[in-house]
Design an enzyme around this catalytic site. Structure first.
Site, PDB file in Angstrom:
ATOM      1  N   ASP A  81       0.802  -1.219   0.000  1.00 39.78           N
ATOM      2  CA  ASP A  81       0.000   0.000   0.000  1.00 39.78           C
ATOM      3  C   ASP A  81       0.834   1.267   0.000  1.00 39.78           C
ATOM      4  OD1 ASP A  81       0.688  -0.994   2.598  1.00 39.78           O
ATOM      5  OD2 ASP A  81      -0.623   0.508   3.499  1.00 39.78           O
ATOM      6  N   GLU A 139      -0.679  -2.065   5.186  1.00 42.81           N
ATOM      7  CA  GLU A 139       0.181  -1.987   6.361  1.00 42.81           C
ATOM      8  C   GLU A 139       0.047  -0.629   7.036  1.00 42.81           C
ATOM      9  OE1 GLU A 139       3.094  -1.122   9.072  1.00 42.81           O
ATOM     10  OE2 GLU A 139       3.194  -0.119   7.139  1.00 42.81           O
TER      11      GLU A 139
END
Length: 394
Positions: A81, A139
């Protein structure tokens, strides 16, 4: 294939890794929105003759690379991400999505793990057991490790050990850093709303000034680390946002603040919320205000297993030279949801050097000018593969 030969092969794959990384960097996606990223990951894995499982825990991808015969299983994890940060780099591969960028190197983690997939796919006749690759979403939030675990990422086959890395622009390219024991803090969050009584700025005695109360709260919260906790037991309380008021001549009726708490000690962590509520409640009572407080518990601390850390240390020393393996004595107060994987199986989380002043890769993570030395991806891939092979050979 071992040590220097493995590093040379990883360097030969660097153009592919750079291509993947720059595609991801130009098209950043936030947590649980990594649809294009995950699709590209799965496409590359299929091109290597592998059979990835998609939509694991949301947008995660898992693939198992089997060796020549039965044996143990080791997992290697990368996060995918990006962050809601507007990029300020003027580079041809800069983000094309306004307000979003890979400001923490997750594009490099993902591209590097695809490099690992290339290497291991070529070596399936050289190891027994299997290597499971975990491409994880979110995350940076809301957290993708737990959903992947619930969706079976660490099962079928059961994972016996797990390793991962994070690019670090404080460590020069060509080196790695290892911490034994606790690696990172547990990052928790809070939101506090102070409720006063609004009014005219010329008549404060007829109001309850929420801003004045909030100012006392911000100051008082810092007495928890400085006056209530043993100075050798690390804790950080940061108020990151304060919002309240309408204009300069109006008493604000309410103020909302948000922040983060970082601790290493689980026993201390369990006490912080009550301490904060006591302080905030006492100040509000004394100043005729009311309050609401929400407190959320985030990731646990990452704890490196000693045996797996020894394994990674030996593998890295063989590839890079012992002088390029940094033994870091203190943990970071940053948070990492690799912690959840390391609670499922013995794990090791590595800091991968990516600082190169000549290339300008000197800015820290989450900075709008963050970038990393792409040569680091070959180093990381070689170390991860060697550690995996050494584990399976035990």
């Amino acid at each position: 294939m071992k040590h220097i030969d493995l590093l040379l092969r990883a360097k030969a794959l660097l153009p592919e890794m750079i291509g993947y990384r720059r595609q991801f960097h130009q098209h950043p996606e936030l947590g649980m929105e990594e649809f294009e990223t995950a699709a590209k990951v799965a496409e590359v894995l299929r091109s290597l003759g592998l059979e990835p499982r998609e939509r694991v825990g949301g947008t995660g991808v898992v693939v198992t690379i089997p060796g020549r015969g039965p044996g143990k299983t080791i997992a290697i994890r990368a996060d995918m991400d990006a962050l809601p940060v507007a990029e300020e780099n003027d580079k041809p591969y800069a983000s094309k999505v306004p307000g979003k960028m890979h400001a923490c190197g997750h594009d490099g983690h993902t591209a590097g793990l695809l490099g690992v997939a290339h290497l291991l796919s070529e070596m399936r006749d050289k190891f027994d057991g299997q290597v499971k690759l975990l491409f994880q979403p979110a995350e940076e939030g809301p957290g993708g490790a737990e959903p992947m675990i619930r969706d079976g990422a660490m099962k079928d086959p059961d994972v016996d050990a797990v390793i991962g890395l994070h690019l670090n622009t404080e460590i020069p390219t060509g080196q790695i850093g290892l911490v034994r024991g606790i690696v990172s803090a547990a990052p928790d969050g809070f939101m506090i709303t102070i409720k006063g009584v609004g009014g005219h700025g010329a008549h404060p005695h007829r109001s309850v000034d929420a801003i004045a109360v909030a100012a006392q709260v911000v100051t008082a919260l810092q007495t928890i680390p400085s006056r209530e906790v043993d100075p050798v037991n690390p804790i950080v309380i940061t108020v990151g946002t304060i919002n309240g008021g309408f204009r300069g001549n109006v008493i604000a009726p309410s103020v909302t603040m948000t922040g983060t708490v970082r601790t290493l000690d689980p026993d201390l962590r369990a006490t912080v919320e009550e301490r904060m509520r006591r302080l905030v409640g006492g100040i509000c009572q004394a100043m005729r205000a009311e309050y609401e407080m929400g407190y959320s518990y985030g990731y646990p601390s990452v704890v490196n297993d000693n045996d797996i850390t020894n394994l990674v240390e030996t593998a890295a020393a063989g590839i890079l030279g012992d002088e390029n393996v940094l033994r870091i004595p203190t943990p970071s107060m940053g948070g990492e949801d690799f912690a959840h994987f390391a609670q499922e199986a013995p794990g090791c989380f590595v800091r991968l050097g990516a600082r190169n002043e000549a290339k300008g890769t000197v800015f820290p993570g989450h900075h709008p000018r963050y970038d990393f030395d792409e040569d680091a991806m070959a180093v990381g891939a070689a170390v991860m593969v060697q550690a995996a092979l050494d584990f399976l050979a035990q």
